[in-house]
Design a protein around this motif. Sequence first.
Motif, mmCIF file in Angstrom:
data_model
loop_
_atom_site.group_PDB
_atom_site.id
_atom_site.type_symbol
_atom_site.label_atom_id
_atom_site.label_comp_id
_atom_site.label_asym_id
_atom_site.label_seq_id
_atom_site.Cartn_x
_atom_site.Cartn_y
_atom_site.Cartn_z
ATOM 1 N N VAL A 82 0.832 -1.201 0.000
ATOM 2 C CA VAL A 82 0.000 0.000 0.000
ATOM 3 C C VAL A 82 0.868 1.253 0.000
ATOM 4 N N LEU A 83 1.969 1.205 0.744
ATOM 5 C CA LEU A 83 2.872 2.346 0.799
ATOM 6 C C LEU A 83 3.457 2.649 -0.576
ATOM 7 N N ASN A 84 3.698 1.607 -1.355
ATOM 8 C CA ASN A 84 4.273 1.801 -2.684
ATOM 9 C C ASN A 84 3.236 2.172 -3.730
ATOM 10 N N GLU A 85 1.953 2.109 -3.385
ATOM 11 C CA GLU A 85 0.892 2.527 -4.300
ATOM 12 C C GLU A 85 0.412 3.942 -4.018
ATOM 13 N N ALA A 86 0.872 4.530 -2.928
ATOM 14 C CA ALA A 86 0.321 5.799 -2.462
ATOM 15 C C ALA A 86 0.765 6.980 -3.315
ATOM 16 N N ASP A 87 -0.171 7.901 -3.535
ATOM 17 C CA ASP A 87 0.157 9.194 -4.135
ATOM 18 C C ASP A 87 0.558 10.198 -3.058
ATOM 19 N N VAL A 88 -0.120 10.114 -1.913
ATOM 20 C CA VAL A 88 0.111 11.039 -0.800
ATOM 21 C C VAL A 88 0.221 10.222 0.486
ATOM 22 N N ILE A 89 1.212 10.544 1.305
ATOM 23 C CA ILE A 89 1.395 9.855 2.579
ATOM 24 C C ILE A 89 1.355 10.889 3.689
ATOM 25 N N LEU A 90 0.337 10.814 4.522
ATOM 26 C CA LEU A 90 0.203 11.676 5.691
ATOM 27 C C LEU A 90 0.739 10.892 6.887
ATOM 28 N N HIS A 91 1.913 11.257 7.372
ATOM 29 C CA HIS A 91 2.570 10.416 8.371
ATOM 30 C C HIS A 91 2.759 11.130 9.695
ATOM 31 N N ASP A 92 2.748 10.333 10.754
ATOM 32 C CA ASP A 92 2.982 10.840 12.090
ATOM 33 C C ASP A 92 4.445 11.209 12.289
ATOM 34 N N ARG A 93 4.689 12.009 13.305
ATOM 35 C CA ARG A 93 6.053 12.408 13.645
ATOM 36 C C ARG A 93 6.908 11.213 14.035
ATOM 37 N N LEU A 94 6.313 10.210 14.666
ATOM 38 C CA LEU A 94 7.076 9.091 15.185
ATOM 39 C C LEU A 94 7.323 7.986 14.159
ATOM 40 N N VAL A 95 6.835 8.140 12.946
ATOM 41 C CA VAL A 95 7.157 7.162 11.907
ATOM 42 C C VAL A 95 8.635 7.339 11.544
ATOM 43 N N SER A 96 9.389 6.258 11.589
ATOM 44 C CA SER A 96 10.841 6.363 11.415
ATOM 45 C C SER A 96 11.221 6.682 9.983
ATOM 46 N N ALA A 97 12.410 7.252 9.826
ATOM 47 C CA ALA A 97 12.933 7.554 8.490
ATOM 48 C C ALA A 97 13.125 6.281 7.679
ATOM 49 N N GLU A 98 13.444 5.163 8.352
ATOM 50 C CA GLU A 98 13.628 3.899 7.652
ATOM 51 C C GLU A 98 12.325 3.421 7.036
ATOM 52 N N VAL A 99 11.219 3.620 7.722
ATOM 53 C CA VAL A 99 9.919 3.240 7.157
ATOM 54 C C VAL A 99 9.553 4.164 5.998
ATOM 55 N N LEU A 100 9.764 5.454 6.163
ATOM 56 C CA LEU A 100 9.439 6.398 5.089
ATOM 57 C C LEU A 100 10.272 6.132 3.842
ATOM 58 N N ALA A 101 11.470 5.607 4.020
ATOM 59 C CA ALA A 101 12.319 5.311 2.862
ATOM 60 C C ALA A 101 11.748 4.189 2.002
ATOM 61 N N LEU A 102 10.798 3.425 2.540
ATOM 62 C CA LEU A 102 10.177 2.347 1.772
ATOM 63 C C LEU A 102 9.113 2.865 0.815
ATOM 64 N N ALA A 103 8.700 4.115 0.979
ATOM 65 C CA ALA A 103 7.642 4.671 0.140
ATOM 66 C C ALA A 103 8.143 4.902 -1.279
ATOM 67 N N ALA A 162 6.050 9.830 -4.241
ATOM 68 C CA ALA A 162 4.894 10.090 -3.387
ATOM 69 C C ALA A 162 5.096 11.398 -2.620
ATOM 70 N N GLU A 163 4.003 12.116 -2.394
ATOM 71 C CA GLU A 163 4.064 13.350 -1.617
ATOM 72 C C GLU A 163 4.011 13.004 -0.133
ATOM 73 N N LEU A 164 5.040 13.382 0.622
ATOM 74 C CA LEU A 164 5.112 13.097 2.050
ATOM 75 C C LEU A 164 4.706 14.341 2.836
ATOM 76 N N VAL A 165 3.725 14.180 3.719
ATOM 77 C CA VAL A 165 3.246 15.298 4.530
ATOM 78 C C VAL A 165 3.277 14.872 5.992
ATOM 79 N N GLU A 166 4.117 15.538 6.797
ATOM 80 C CA GLU A 166 4.137 15.213 8.217
ATOM 81 C C GLU A 166 2.963 15.881 8.916
ATOM 82 N N VAL A 167 2.183 15.083 9.615
ATOM 83 C CA VAL A 167 1.035 15.608 10.345
ATOM 84 C C VAL A 167 1.171 15.208 11.816
ATOM 85 N N GLY A 168 2.411 15.220 12.299
ATOM 86 C CA GLY A 168 2.688 14.761 13.640
ATOM 87 C C GLY A 168 2.117 15.658 14.699
ATOM 88 N N LYS A 169 1.800 15.012 15.800
ATOM 89 C CA LYS A 169 1.337 15.735 16.982
ATOM 90 C C LYS A 169 2.202 15.307 18.154
#
Length: 484
Positions: free
Chosen positions: A242-263, A267-274
């Motif tokens: 699913v991550l590799n099919e995404a056009d837009v990824i709204l991700h939390d602050r705590l999602v690691s850089a290693e996970v984001l590198a799998l996208a 894809a458009e990455l938007v941090e929506v961390g709280k």
Amino acid sequence: MTSPLFPLFADLRGRTVLVVGGGTVALRKVTALLEAGARVRVGAPQLLPALAAWAEQGRIEHLDGAFRPQWLDEVWLAIAATDDAAVNRAVAAAGEARRVWVNVVDDVHASSFHVPARVERGPVQIAISSGGGAPMLARHLRETLETQLDESLGELAHLLTRERARIRRHYPDLGARRRFFERVLAGPIPALLREGRFDDAQRAFGVALIDDKPDTLPAGSVALVGAGPGDAGLMTLRGLRVLNEADVILHDRLVSAEVLALARRDAELVEVGKQAGNHHTTQDRIHELMLEHARAGKRVVRLKGGDPFVFGRGGEELEILADAGIAFEVVPGITAALACAAYAGVPLTHRDHAQSLRVVTAHLKDSADALDWQSLAQEKQTLAVYMGVSGLDVLRDKLIEHGRAASTPFALIENGSRRQQRVVTGTLANLAERAQGHRVQSPALLIVGEVAALAQRLHWFGDAPLTDVVEYETSGSTAFAAAA
């Protein structure tokens, strides 16, 4: 730690490349360079018969004698493939002086570029590099891929290359074009090519292109995906897809850089961390972003640390999507209580110590009275606490007040499953002091119960738990947070 190599594929057609050496290794390098269309110079006092024959036929240029720096004039790349380390180093030094990229066979440190292990399927090439330090590992991976990738992959690449211009005219929008490719690859065409039915595959492609409706705005969707606590290896296969099919990824602050590198790269990455005390993206704004992108026909991934349905407010987000008529799915992730405990060597249940597990989160300064402390303080159970910005002292006092022994062990796991993981252990009586003494930071998960004492014996990931007692002056509370 050295910087990673930058991967690239070089177009050597008509460009001059120097190979220094006339033996078996040089022959192998020259063969690959000729296949790439390079103009090859071979410098050596003697050549293998095959290389000598190519020189006579004019396929390569032979530079006779010992290496001279002038051989590097007007070349794009050079390969040092002699059995004399001093000569190879001289080639590397001369290349450095002339800003010519040089590969020295079997000498990582002298090389300015490395030749990867390759898997070839027609125009499709997969290059594998270990940075030059573990070539046998790269070779092993190549052999593994050789068995997994069908030869028909090359024919598929040829077909898509021939049709590229027509596809781009039919699908000028990148997102629509990507979805068309996904339908083609999931359809009958790859199987037809594997069966050698090339004409049938071509006809099937034409039908797929004509029957599709490129002018119709694709329906957008949202996938709530659990990213786990940090280790990218804990992502599920479905989550990765699913991550590799995404056009837009709204991700939390705590999602690691290693996970984001799998996208996917585009894809458009938007941090929506709280973060406690710093809600720079409100929950309402997250809802707006999900709806906005989905209504624009995008595939949206709402990527959450841990699991979407464990303190991740995933239920609220699904309600918003359902009310708006937006298609959605949920891909579970490994929640912090499971992953952090496992990586710290703490079994959450144990026949001798804990027959139940309680999972709780709270900003204890604001909601301490809302929790059922009587049940949370019961013995023979494990308490996993996803905490807010403060409150370890409150949690300790409440548990002891309602009957939990002050000697009950705890394990505080910072950055669970990540390379920088730390585990602090102690007893409930000194919980707040130990946390502040070791300056534990977010993200962190607290485990209270007899099973926490097993961390010292059963730890297997990272450093051993910190068990020393720290003396300090109390000056305030410590902040904690954890991925769900």
